[in-house]
Write an enzyme that holds these catalytic residues in place. Structure first.
Site, PDB file in Angstrom:
ATOM      1  N   SER A 120      -6.815   1.501   6.485  1.00 25.61           N
ATOM      2  CA  SER A 120      -7.561   2.731   6.219  1.00 25.61           C
ATOM      3  C   SER A 120      -8.575   2.518   5.108  1.00 25.61           C
ATOM      4  CB  SER A 120      -6.627   3.842   5.760  1.00 25.61           C
ATOM      5  OG  SER A 120      -5.560   3.997   6.612  1.00 25.61           O
ATOM      6  N   HIS A 141      -9.593   1.342  13.632  1.00 24.91           N
ATOM      7  CA  HIS A 141      -8.925   2.375  12.835  1.00 24.91           C
ATOM      8  C   HIS A 141      -8.501   3.528  13.735  1.00 24.91           C
ATOM      9  CE1 HIS A 141      -8.995   5.490   9.403  1.00 24.91           C
ATOM     10  NE2 HIS A 141      -7.882   4.811   9.344  1.00 24.91           N
ATOM     11  N   GLU A 153     -12.108   4.436  15.179  1.00 23.55           N
ATOM     12  CA  GLU A 153     -13.306   3.899  14.523  1.00 23.55           C
ATOM     13  C   GLU A 153     -13.307   2.384  14.727  1.00 23.55           C
ATOM     14  OE1 GLU A 153     -14.553   6.514  10.736  1.00 23.55           O
ATOM     15  OE2 GLU A 153     -12.532   5.698  10.551  1.00 23.55           O
ATOM     16  N   ASN A 191     -12.834   9.301   6.927  1.00 29.20           N
ATOM     17  CA  ASN A 191     -12.198   9.582   5.635  1.00 29.20           C
ATOM     18  C   ASN A 191     -13.226   9.717   4.514  1.00 29.20           C
ATOM     19  OD1 ASN A 191      -9.602   9.780   6.585  1.00 29.20           O
ATOM     20  ND2 ASN A 191      -9.181   7.601   6.357  1.00 29.20           N
TER      21      ASN A 191
HETATM   22  N1  NAD Z   1      -0.023   6.521   8.575  1.00 22.06           N
HETATM   23  C1  NAD Z   1      -1.269   6.915   8.835  1.00 22.06           C
HETATM   24  O1  NAD Z   1      -1.558   8.117   8.976  1.00 22.06           O
HETATM   25  C2  NAD Z   1      -2.354   5.875   9.001  1.00 22.06           C
HETATM   26  C3  NAD Z   1      -3.539   6.234   9.673  1.00 22.06           C
HETATM   27  C4  NAD Z   1      -4.528   5.249   9.894  1.00 22.06           C
HETATM   28  C5  NAD Z   1      -4.314   3.968   9.400  1.00 22.06           C
HETATM   29  N2  NAD Z   1      -3.176   3.651   8.728  1.00 22.06           N
HETATM   30  C6  NAD Z   1      -2.996   2.267   8.263  1.00 22.06           C
HETATM   31  O2  NAD Z   1      -2.104   1.611   9.156  1.00 22.06           O
HETATM   32  C7  NAD Z   1      -1.362   0.605   8.465  1.00 22.06           C
HETATM   33  C8  NAD Z   1       0.114   0.837   8.701  1.00 22.06           C
HETATM   34  O3  NAD Z   1       0.471   2.124   8.212  1.00 22.06           O
HETATM   35  P1  NAD Z   1       1.812   2.859   8.676  1.00 22.06           P
HETATM   36  O4  NAD Z   1       1.685   4.267   8.218  1.00 22.06           O
HETATM   37  O5  NAD Z   1       2.101   2.554  10.093  1.00 22.06           O
HETATM   38  O6  NAD Z   1       2.906   2.107   7.762  1.00 22.06           O
HETATM   39  P2  NAD Z   1       4.485   2.059   7.973  1.00 22.06           P
HETATM   40  O7  NAD Z   1       5.065   1.814   6.614  1.00 22.06           O
HETATM   41  O8  NAD Z   1       4.965   3.205   8.768  1.00 22.06           O
HETATM   42  O9  NAD Z   1       4.713   0.736   8.876  1.00 22.06           O
HETATM   43  C9  NAD Z   1       4.481  -0.563   8.414  1.00 22.06           C
HETATM   44  C10 NAD Z   1       5.366  -1.518   9.181  1.00 22.06           C
HETATM   45  O10 NAD Z   1       5.006  -2.851   8.839  1.00 22.06           O
HETATM   46  C11 NAD Z   1       6.183  -3.624   8.749  1.00 22.06           C
HETATM   47  N3  NAD Z   1       5.967  -4.826   7.953  1.00 22.06           N
HETATM   48  C12 NAD Z   1       6.039  -4.971   6.608  1.00 22.06           C
HETATM   49  N4  NAD Z   1       5.786  -6.263   6.285  1.00 22.06           N
HETATM   50  C13 NAD Z   1       5.564  -6.926   7.449  1.00 22.06           C
HETATM   51  C14 NAD Z   1       5.276  -8.281   7.765  1.00 22.06           C
HETATM   52  N5  NAD Z   1       5.168  -9.216   6.828  1.00 22.06           N
HETATM   53  N6  NAD Z   1       5.111  -8.610   9.061  1.00 22.06           N
HETATM   54  C15 NAD Z   1       5.223  -7.678  10.039  1.00 22.06           C
HETATM   55  N7  NAD Z   1       5.488  -6.373   9.790  1.00 22.06           N
HETATM   56  C16 NAD Z   1       5.664  -6.017   8.513  1.00 22.06           C
HETATM   57  C17 NAD Z   1       7.202  -2.661   8.162  1.00 22.06           C
HETATM   58  O11 NAD Z   1       8.536  -3.118   8.394  1.00 22.06           O
HETATM   59  C18 NAD Z   1       6.867  -1.364   8.878  1.00 22.06           C
HETATM   60  O12 NAD Z   1       7.579  -1.239  10.085  1.00 22.06           O
HETATM   61  C19 NAD Z   1      -1.812   0.689   7.006  1.00 22.06           C
HETATM   62  O13 NAD Z   1      -2.825  -0.270   6.804  1.00 22.06           O
HETATM   63  C20 NAD Z   1      -2.371   2.096   6.887  1.00 22.06           C
HETATM   64  O14 NAD Z   1      -3.356   2.188   5.869  1.00 22.06           O
HETATM   65  C21 NAD Z   1      -2.174   4.574   8.519  1.00 22.06           C
END
Ligand code: NAD
Length: 284
Positions: A120, A141, A153, A191
């Protein structure tokens, strides 16, 4: 241009399992990788529940659900990425962690494979610079919850090739999403516009321009927003919004992005929104 026949996601969390579900539901075989079996199982359970909800609403059939689940290969091994055309990284928002993962992915991937990040806030250009094939790296994104949200995006860093951008764009369309083209810049497009608007709503509340209820009512009825800005702050998490505003403030070197003092105070008090039961509004 590479056609994406098989995809993978790294991270089976909120976004990773949503992206895997969107792939599977669109007929794209997908590998979903996480660090351990428990995390992978949690991701698969979340997909199962989400597909069940769609089935109960009669948006899909039981056969659709089973077919989608059958297209997902859950794993903890990078060796399973070998025949994927595109890998989308959706691990936690930490630069060092993401770079470690992206380098491992490029090593495991076939020579013409494309790598994307769902970050993000981290610069696509900066991440690309740390990779062996920066031209084959792009931002994809997605928005939360991925199966419901139409937008993607497609973020081009300075090094992203046109072929990579076009393949990623075609892939987003194949998932039934609407892609928009965005140049790498803090907050990308959505954003960048949304978060300062939310921060401004906090300034308006802090200055006593109107009550929280009135601000939200005003933006819903006056601007046709489906949710008021302060309720949206509570949904996103005030800590997340504060972190984004701090990134904008630093990256643009522009005081117009300074976080509202009331936002900082709320975060200091632990009133982070829905997740703590109290933000600008109270939640049971
Ligand atoms: N949550 C949102 O609303 C949202 C929206 C758009 C983008 N994002 C982006 O998406 C990405 C993920 O966010 P999220 O909310 O899904 O996070 P999350 O914490 O729900 O999930 C992250 C996952 O990654 C895993 N993980 C950690 N280390 C790892 C590794 N070394 N190898 C493989 N997997 C690993 C974790 O076990 C977990 O299951 C971030 O970059 C975030 O900025 C989030």
């Amino acid at each position: 241009m590479t056609t994406i026949g098989k995809a993978a996601v790294i991270g089976a969390g909120t976004m990773g399992n949503g992206i895997a579900q969107a792939c599977a539901a669109s007929g794209v075989p997908v590998v979903m990788l996480d660090i351990d079996q428990r995390a992978v199982d949690r991701g698969m359970a979340a997909i199962g529940s989400s597909l069940d909800r769609l089935r109960k609403k009669e948006k899909i059939t039981e056969a659709d659900k089973e077919a989608a689940l059958g297209r997902i290969q859950a794993t903890t091994s990078y060796a399973d990425l070998g025949d994927c055309d595109l890998v989308i990284e959706a691990a936690p928002e930490n630069l060092d962690l993401k770079l470690r993962i992206l380098r491992d992915v490029q090593k495991a991937l076939k020579p013409d494979g494309i790598v994307a990040s769902n970050t993000s806030s981290i610069s696509i250009t900066a991440m690309a610079a740390a990779l062996a094939r920066p031209d084959a790296f792009v931002g994809l994104h997605f928005f939360n919850p991925v199966p419901m949200m139409a937008l993607v995006e497609v973020v081009s860093g300075m090094q992203t090739s046109d072929a990579t951008r076009d393949a990623a764009t075609a892939f987003a369309k194949r998932l039934g999403k609407t892609p928009i083209q965005v140049r790498n810049s803090p907050g990308f497009a959505v954003n960048r516009i949304l978060c300062p608007m939310l921060n401004e709503a906090v300034f308006a509340l802090q200055e006593g321009v109107a009550t929280a209820e009135a601000i939200d009512e005003g933006m819903k009825l006056g601007c046709s927003h489906p949710i008021g800005p302060l309720a949206l702050c509570d949904l996103i998490g005030l800590d997340v919004l504060l972190a984004v505003m701090n990134v904008f403030y630093e990256d643009f070197n522009d005081p117009k992005y300074r976080p509202a003092p009331l936002l900082k105070e709320m975060v200091a008090a632990g009133r982070l929104g829905r997740k703590t039961g109290q933000g600008f509004f109270a939640y049971r």
